[in-house]
Design a protein around this motif. Sequence first.
Motif, PDB file in Angstrom:
ATOM      1  N   ALA A 112     -74.988  10.232  30.516  1.00 20.57           N
ATOM      2  CA  ALA A 112     -74.116  11.275  31.071  1.00 20.57           C
ATOM      3  C   ALA A 112     -74.530  12.679  30.660  1.00 20.57           C
ATOM      4  CB  ALA A 112     -72.672  11.027  30.635  1.00 20.57           C
ATOM      5  N   THR A 113     -75.561  12.815  29.812  1.00 20.58           N
ATOM      6  CA  THR A 113     -76.002  14.139  29.368  1.00 20.58           C
ATOM      7  C   THR A 113     -77.312  14.577  30.006  1.00 20.58           C
ATOM      8  OG1 THR A 113     -77.359  13.389  27.485  1.00 20.58           O
ATOM      9  CG2 THR A 113     -74.981  13.624  27.111  1.00 20.58           C
ATOM     10  N   GLY A 114     -77.918  13.744  30.843  1.00 17.71           N
ATOM     11  CA  GLY A 114     -79.285  13.987  31.280  1.00 17.71           C
ATOM     12  C   GLY A 114     -79.435  14.878  32.503  1.00 17.71           C
ATOM     13  N   ALA A 115     -80.590  15.534  32.577  1.00 15.22           N
ATOM     14  CA  ALA A 115     -81.031  16.267  33.772  1.00 15.22           C
ATOM     15  C   ALA A 115     -82.533  16.074  33.873  1.00 15.22           C
ATOM     16  CB  ALA A 115     -80.691  17.750  33.675  1.00 15.22           C
ATOM     17  N   PHE A 116     -83.035  15.918  35.091  1.00 21.81           N
ATOM     18  CA  PHE A 116     -84.455  15.646  35.241  1.00 21.81           C
ATOM     19  C   PHE A 116     -84.996  16.282  36.516  1.00 21.81           C
ATOM     20  CE2 PHE A 116     -81.880  12.100  36.700  1.00 21.81           C
ATOM     21  CZ  PHE A 116     -82.331  11.861  37.992  1.00 21.81           C
ATOM     22  N   ARG A 117     -86.294  16.453  36.531  1.00 13.04           N
ATOM     23  CA  ARG A 117     -86.957  17.017  37.706  1.00 13.04           C
ATOM     24  C   ARG A 117     -87.040  15.950  38.810  1.00 13.04           C
ATOM     25  NH1 ARG A 117     -89.292  21.817  35.854  1.00 13.04           N
ATOM     26  NH2 ARG A 117     -89.846  21.803  33.626  1.00 13.04           N
ATOM     27  N   ARG A 118     -86.765  16.370  40.036  1.00  9.31           N
ATOM     28  CA  ARG A 118     -86.772  15.418  41.149  1.00  9.31           C
ATOM     29  C   ARG A 118     -88.163  14.816  41.357  1.00  9.31           C
ATOM     30  NH1 ARG A 118     -87.587  15.921  46.879  1.00  9.31           N
ATOM     31  NH2 ARG A 118     -87.891  18.165  46.568  1.00  9.31           N
TER      32      ARG A 118
END
Length: 330
Positions: free
Chosen positions: A181-187
């Motif tokens: 629930a804390t993640g962000a990533f490049r598409r």
Amino acid sequence: MGGSGDQNGGTGAREAAPPPRNPTVTMTLFAYNQEAFIRDAVLGAFAQTYQPLEIILSDDCSTDRTFEIMQDLVDAYRGPHRVILRRNAQNMGVIPHYNLVFGMVEAEIIVFAAGDDISLPQRTATLVRRLQEDPRAVLVHSSTQTIDAAGKQGGPFAPPVQSDDPDPRQLAYAMAIYIGATGAFRRDFFQRFGPIVHVETYEDIILGFRAALVGGLRYIDEPLVLYRTDVGVSFVQSRKQPDWRAQRVRLMTRRIATLSQRLADLDRSEHPDRQTIARMLRHRLWRLGAQRDYLTDRAAFWKGLASMRFPAYAMAWLAETRFRTMRLYK
């Protein structure tokens, strides 16, 4: 005084350089039967300070009022973000749902959000800034502040992996890497490896390992999410399976799916140790398969014990015997 020409002899005023462009970002908020928590989760998404931001609210065909609450909030929203509300026609399950929505995103960066947690207002801006500062970073995650079902805050909660660029050999068997629930990533990072095909696993233990394979996993030691404990998907599923044997079989199935996906992902990586890691994974998969046979198909287990894979089956027998003994003496 004050001529109008520039040093190169031009007659017009020097044009100021345009400000750097903010990358396009989509926050994907996934929900399923979370009517008690979804309002706070959606309002947390709406409160994000980053712009430009697209928000996709996606419901996996909930049987309670989750979708209706989301609909009411979207109808009343007058903020700056572009909001898309969608609902699956039938329940897909966790991984197929994620694959579908991630495949819809056209933005450069995807921020993940869960329907029972609350993203703090600065969350997206902080994650994006870290990705901008480090071109090699492909996935960024953070620590959290826990809250209970009633919203009462507890203590800080950090992920198992807090180092940058961890060694994937040390994560080969890991069943927890970062807090999903804390993640962000490049598409383009997600596209490089493609959808998760082994659906009996969780996205964070797959994406975390993928990011380690390319040297792009990064951690922010700042709580950016209010993380609700004892209400998530894995907790609910464990409650549905009170029998220890059923829980044990589910554990083996999840581990087998996770390691199988990692084997497939290794084929898409150029990590110098991929052959060594693949060998590690295959040996562990033999043992996990033997443990599941021990629990579900004793005939297949005894046949395996007498085969060329005797060491794996012998280790499986010892592991399950130890587990059962520990249960007896609890």
